[in-house]
Design a protein around this motif. Structure first.
Motif, short mmCIF file in Angstrom:
data_model
loop_
_atom_site.label_atom_id
_atom_site.label_comp_id
_atom_site.label_asym_id
_atom_site.label_seq_id
_atom_site.Cartn_x
_atom_site.Cartn_y
_atom_site.Cartn_z
N VAL A 107 23.65 -3.94 10.24
CA VAL A 107 24.33 -4.86 9.34
C VAL A 107 23.56 -6.17 9.23
O VAL A 107 23.34 -6.70 8.15
CB VAL A 107 25.78 -5.10 9.82
N GLY A 108 23.12 -6.69 10.39
CA GLY A 108 22.36 -7.93 10.38
C GLY A 108 21.03 -7.80 9.67
O GLY A 108 20.58 -8.71 8.98
N THR A 109 20.40 -6.63 9.81
CA THR A 109 19.12 -6.41 9.13
C THR A 109 19.29 -6.49 7.63
O THR A 109 18.52 -7.17 6.94
CB THR A 109 18.55 -5.03 9.51
N PRO A 123 12.14 -8.41 11.50
CA PRO A 123 10.67 -8.45 11.53
C PRO A 123 10.03 -7.12 11.12
O PRO A 123 9.04 -7.12 10.38
CB PRO A 123 10.36 -8.79 12.99
N LEU A 124 10.58 -6.00 11.61
CA LEU A 124 10.02 -4.71 11.24
C LEU A 124 10.18 -4.44 9.75
O LEU A 124 9.27 -3.93 9.08
CB LEU A 124 10.68 -3.60 12.05
N ALA A 125 11.36 -4.77 9.23
CA ALA A 125 11.59 -4.58 7.80
C ALA A 125 10.71 -5.50 6.97
O ALA A 125 10.22 -5.13 5.90
CB ALA A 125 13.06 -4.81 7.48
N THR A 126 10.50 -6.73 7.47
CA THR A 126 9.60 -7.66 6.77
C THR A 126 8.19 -7.09 6.71
O THR A 126 7.52 -7.13 5.66
CB THR A 126 9.58 -9.03 7.47
N PHE A 168 15.52 -1.12 2.05
CA PHE A 168 16.93 -0.78 1.86
C PHE A 168 17.19 0.70 2.14
O PHE A 168 18.26 1.07 2.64
CB PHE A 168 17.37 -1.15 0.44
N ALA A 169 16.22 1.55 1.82
CA ALA A 169 16.37 2.97 2.12
C ALA A 169 16.48 3.19 3.63
O ALA A 169 17.31 3.99 4.11
CB ALA A 169 15.19 3.76 1.56
N GLY A 170 15.65 2.48 4.40
CA GLY A 170 15.71 2.60 5.85
C GLY A 170 17.04 2.14 6.41
O GLY A 170 17.60 2.74 7.34
N GLY A 214 12.68 -12.33 4.44
CA GLY A 214 11.28 -12.02 4.74
C GLY A 214 10.52 -11.37 3.61
O GLY A 214 9.28 -11.29 3.67
N VAL A 215 11.21 -10.88 2.58
CA VAL A 215 10.52 -10.18 1.49
C VAL A 215 10.86 -10.79 0.13
O VAL A 215 10.77 -10.12 -0.90
CB VAL A 215 10.86 -8.66 1.49
N LEU A 216 11.22 -12.05 0.13
CA LEU A 216 11.53 -12.73 -1.13
C LEU A 216 10.38 -12.61 -2.12
O LEU A 216 10.59 -12.33 -3.31
CB LEU A 216 11.85 -14.21 -0.88
N ASP A 217 9.17 -12.85 -1.62
CA ASP A 217 8.01 -12.84 -2.52
C ASP A 217 7.76 -11.45 -3.09
O ASP A 217 7.38 -11.31 -4.27
CB ASP A 217 6.77 -13.36 -1.78
#
Length: 385
Positions: free
Chosen positions: A2-4, A132-135, A147-149, A11-14
């Motif tokens: 949920v937090g992720t 961090p991993l998702a970023t 989002f799939a992950g 972290g992925v705005l750009d």
């Protein structure tokens, strides 16, 4: 998990900005939409489901959350992504409220702070590992994979909940109308209002923390993930430590953590251009920002007395109302003045809460279950010490 999903956008705005061809300041509205979903949708879902079994609600929320993130992964336009984020936020609000109230009801009074900290510790752990991993994944793979992950993790969490979580009774008493009467008292409302301001202040800088680190501190996109890892690690420690301290005295924990947080945000502004001191300041930000969350949630539930179930969700909603306001302030401020002054602005907002935290420390809860059954009004039993 949920937090992720809540924080990964930072972290992925750009990447989302480039992929959907919208400005970074506009992409920041994804944080706002999520927070507004928690703020408005969470209480609405709670009102509709307040009589249902807590374990069933946890499972339902996780299933809907996984579905919402799967839809985000296939969204081809910003409007659809924005709507899906709002839906995910509403489910988040329901989940956190139910989970924190359920955790507190499963342990003795002396360990309620620690129990709530376990729930918030999951969010902190998401910052430690997931964000961090998702970023990183979002910078080496298409941003949709993030989002799939999360959708896959949601399915895993659903399976674990079905396997290990026992049936849980509600922590409040009576129907929605009865609980609302206890929530709409001065102690509970002050706790909720303070939560709005505290999270508004923190997210005035955190929403664009990745951008701040790139433009002011001078770190690269992938290095931002390392800074967020530091933030998450400190947040995990702060959450668990804050929960243990809340077991002893949640009011004092709030006052001390809030004061140190204000000082640290000023320090972050001063050392922003220097990577190592900035990393230390970011770590302290995570430590004390997350450290006060369990105490604030526990204090909100306590001050609502028999309205505990509703208050637990409204506590999450109030925090996310602050997140929505903070992300909006961040976007507005950055568009006009740049990101350099965001930590100082955040410190000013958080400083407003310090006298409120002191008052909360001295307040006593509204009536007990016995008071409610005897017919006492919430106003009659809500007193200050």
């Amino acid at each position: 998990m949920v937090g992720t999903a809540e924080f990964v956008v930072v972290g992925v705005l750009d990447r989302i900005s480039a992929g959907l061809r919208v400005p970074v300041s506009t992409v920041g509205l994804l944080v706002t939409a999520y927070a507004l979903g928690v703020c408005v949708g969470g209480p609405a879902l709670t009102a509709l489901t307040i009589r249902l079994d807590r374990r069933f609600l946890l499972c339902m929320a996780l299933a809907l959350y996984a579905l919402a993130n799967a839809m985000a992964a296939v969204a081809t336009g910003f409007a659809l992504l924005l709507a899906v984020r709002a839906v995910a936020g509403a489910v988040h609000g329901l989940f956190v409220g139910v989970a924190s109230a359920a955790a507190a009801s499963l342990v003795s009074r002396e360990r309620k702070g620690t129990a709530v900290a376990v729930v918030f510790g999951g969010i902190a752990a998401a910052n430690l590992l997931g964000v961090p991993l998702a970023t990183y994944a979002g910078h080496v793979l298409p941003w949709q994979s993030v989002f799939a992950g999360i959708a896959v993790l949601g399915c895993v969490a659903l399976g674990l909940t079905l396997a290990v979580v026992p049936p849980v009774t509600g922590t409040g008493h009576g129907a929605l109308r009865a609980q609302t009467r206890y929530v709409l008292t001065r102690p509970a409302l002050l706790a909720l209002g303070t939560a709005v301001l505290l999270f508004c202040g923190q997210f005035t800088v955190f929403t664009l923390l990745g951008t701040y680190l790139q433009r002011i501190t001078g770190v690269s996109g992938t290095q931002v993930g390392i800074f967020l890892l530091v933030f998450g690690a400190a947040g995990t420690v702060g959450t668990m430590l804050g929960g243990r301290l809340a077991d002893r005295d949640p009011g004092t924990t709030l006052v001390v953590a809030g004061a140190v947080l204000v000082v640290d945000l000023v320090v972050l502004f001063l050392v922003g251009p220097h990577p190592v001191p900035a990393a230390v300041a970011v770590a302290a930000f995570g430590l004390f920002g997350f450290g006060l969350a369990p105490a604030l949630q526990l204090r909100t539930i306590e001050l609502a007395g028999p309205g505990g179930d509703l208050a637990s969700t409204l506590g999450a909603s109030a925090g996310n109302a602050g997140i929505a306001a903070g992300s909006a302030v961040a976007g507005w401020f950055a568009a006009r003045y740049g990101v350099g002054g965001l930590p100082l602005t955040a410190a000013g907002i958080c400083a407003v809460t310090l006298p409120l935290l002191w008052v909360l420390r001295r307040m006593k809860p509204v009536g007990t279950a016995a008071d409610a059954s005897a017919g006492s009004t919430p106003e009659a039993v809500a007193v200050t010490g």
